[in-house]
Scaffold this active site. Structure first.
Site, PDB file in Angstrom:
ATOM      1  N   TRP A 100      -6.110  14.263  -0.435  1.00 11.16           N
ATOM      2  CA  TRP A 100      -6.283  12.963  -0.747  1.00 11.16           C
ATOM      3  C   TRP A 100      -7.043  12.659  -1.981  1.00 11.16           C
ATOM      4  CZ3 TRP A 100      -2.418  10.976   1.610  1.00 11.16           C
ATOM      5  CH2 TRP A 100      -2.173  11.431   2.859  1.00 11.16           C
ATOM      6  N   ASP A 167     -13.110   6.494  -0.546  1.00 11.17           N
ATOM      7  CA  ASP A 167     -11.940   6.572   0.386  1.00 11.17           C
ATOM      8  C   ASP A 167     -12.628   7.046   1.840  1.00 11.17           C
ATOM      9  OD1 ASP A 167      -9.865   7.148   2.279  1.00 11.17           O
ATOM     10  OD2 ASP A 167      -8.843   8.295   0.705  1.00 11.17           O
ATOM     11  N   LYS A 191      -6.216   5.739  11.042  1.00 10.74           N
ATOM     12  CA  LYS A 191      -6.997   6.983  11.490  1.00 10.74           C
ATOM     13  C   LYS A 191      -8.133   6.475  12.498  1.00 10.74           C
ATOM     14  CE  LYS A 191      -4.850   9.385   8.495  1.00 10.74           C
ATOM     15  NZ  LYS A 191      -5.193   9.385   7.031  1.00 10.74           N
TER      16      LYS A 191
HETATM   17  C1  LIG Z   1      -4.473   9.273   5.703  1.00 12.74           C
HETATM   18  C2  LIG Z   1      -5.188   9.339   4.596  1.00 12.74           C
HETATM   19  C3  LIG Z   1      -4.861   8.773   3.352  1.00 12.74           C
HETATM   20  C4  LIG Z   1      -3.488   8.242   3.126  1.00 12.74           C
HETATM   21  O1  LIG Z   1      -3.495   6.920   3.848  1.00 12.74           O
HETATM   22  P1  LIG Z   1      -2.095   6.088   3.829  1.00 12.74           P
HETATM   23  O2  LIG Z   1      -2.406   4.880   4.553  1.00 12.74           O
HETATM   24  O3  LIG Z   1      -0.943   6.883   4.380  1.00 12.74           O
HETATM   25  O4  LIG Z   1      -1.793   5.623   2.447  1.00 12.74           O
HETATM   26  C5  LIG Z   1      -5.783   8.568   2.347  1.00 12.74           C
HETATM   27  N1  LIG Z   1      -6.949   9.190   2.277  1.00 12.74           N
HETATM   28  C6  LIG Z   1      -7.476   9.792   3.469  1.00 12.74           C
HETATM   29  C7  LIG Z   1      -8.773  10.403   3.555  1.00 12.74           C
HETATM   30  C8  LIG Z   1      -6.608  10.021   4.399  1.00 12.74           C
HETATM   31  O5  LIG Z   1      -6.921  10.579   5.792  1.00 12.74           O
END
Ligand SMILES: *Cc1c(COP(=O)(O)O)cnc(C)c1O
Length: 350
Positions: A100, A167, A191
């Protein structure tokens, strides 16, 4: 009660009360006699949901009015680009701790100079780099607090005067943090917060308006802020369920959630370390309390172990293809009993 032990990495387990409230709102939203899928996002009932969903984030993190909260669409992946559009002037620093982070910096590179100031790619992302230099003239430093795929997590954040962007998609509200260390935090909901379709963004307002480029409206945080997160139709149902999850977090308190998450992670890692059939993939000090990644020493036992899990109603533990083996995601809503069930299967398997 969840009948299946859901260790899915995302979309993932949610608190039962959030799902129940969502089901009710699908049938009869706020006593309107209408489904939440059928009402205007400008209705007073939905505006109240949006306001509370924004306010509860500030309450949980004790944020002052210097910060604002948005619920956007496009997932965390769109934020990879949006962050750079709004904040990248001359140069940004990124720490590369996995899939990511790599994707985030790839998008930022479209808009300016991006420097990877630290990376754990040399050992297939099995640790969190530490003690790296952060150039003082960076517009911002971007980190990924929890690496969902590789199973590593920052247990201490960098100390710097540089504006920090994080993030937090896969460990948001899983532990007591000082959110004011960050000027921008984003997280895809699916998540640890709610259904796919909503993306939470928390911004310190003063960092905006410093770039000279023209920003497309949908990528401009100021446009969304000026419309109270309703510049266009927001993802109404996902936001509603996120609010229910936030209320559930608020009722328990983040500290008690953190305590439970620690207990779950310690139980599973203890088994991974003590059971000679298995081994962890991440350096111990950097292991994620959300996503535990582990391997069977003898890979030929994989199908048998997967079957044993299936028989015990354990779902979602197949590892990501870039790591192999297994990944047990233990998000906030997962009960300790589910981890006990997994540990039990590992012991019986041995
Ligand atoms: C799942 C995830 C993403 C991607 O998220 P989307 O909503 O599918 O774009 C980005 N960063 C992390 C840390 C993730 O776990």
């Amino acid at each position: 009660m969840h009948k299946v032990h859901n260790f899915s990495a995302g979309p993932a387990i949610l608190p039962q009360q959030a799902i129940d409230a969502g089901v009710e709102a699908l049938k009869n939203f706020a006593d309107t006699g209408l489904s939440i899928l059928e009402v205007s996002h400008r209705s007073k009932e939905f505006v109240a949901v949006m306001e509370e969903a924004r306010a509860t984030v500030k309450k949980l993190w004790n944020l002052s009015d210097d910060y604002e909260v948005l619920y956007l669409q496009g997932g965390a992946s769109t934020q990879f680009l949006t962050v750079a559009y709004n904040l990248l002037n001359t140069r940004a620093s990124y720490v590369d701790t996995g899939t990511w982070s790599s994707k985030a910096l790839k998008e930022a590179k479209r808009l300016g100079q991006v420097e990877v100031i630290a990376s754990s790619k040399d050992r297939n992302y099995c640790y969190i780099p530490k003690g790296f230099e952060i150039p003082e003239d960076s517009d911002y430093l971007h980190i990924t607090s929890n690496n969902t795929i590789f199973g590593s997590q920052y247990h201490a954040f960098p100390d710097t005067n540089v504006s920090m962007v994080c993030d937090m998609s896969s460990d948001i509200f899983s532990r007591d943090i000082d959110a004011t260390k960050f000027d921008l935090i984003y997280a895809g909901a699916q998540k640890n917060l709610g259904p796919a379709g909503a993306t939470l963004v928390v911004i310190k307002k003063e960092i905006l308006g410093k770039v000279s480029r023209e920003i497309p409206s949908m990528l401009d945080y100021n446009v969304h802020l000026s419309k109270d997160s309703m510049f266009n139709t927001p993802p109404a149902f996902p936001v509603y369920v996120v609010l229910q999850t936030l209320k559930w977090i608020d009722q328990q308190g983040i500290e008690s959630i953190e305590k439970r998450n620690l207990e779950k992670a310690e139980l599973l890692y203890k088994e991974i370390d003590n059971n000679e059939l298995f081994k962890g993939t991440v350096d111990k000090e950097d292991r994620s309390f959300m996503n535990a990644t582990f391997l069977l020493n003898d890979e030929s036992l994989t199908d048998d172990f997967m079957n044993a899990c299936k028989e015990a109603n354990i779902s979602g533990i197949k590892g990501h293809r870039s790591v192999g083996g297994f990944r047990a995601s233990m998000y906030n809503a997962l009960d300790l009993d589910s981890v006990k069930a997994l540990v039990n299967v590992m012991q019986t398997f041995k």
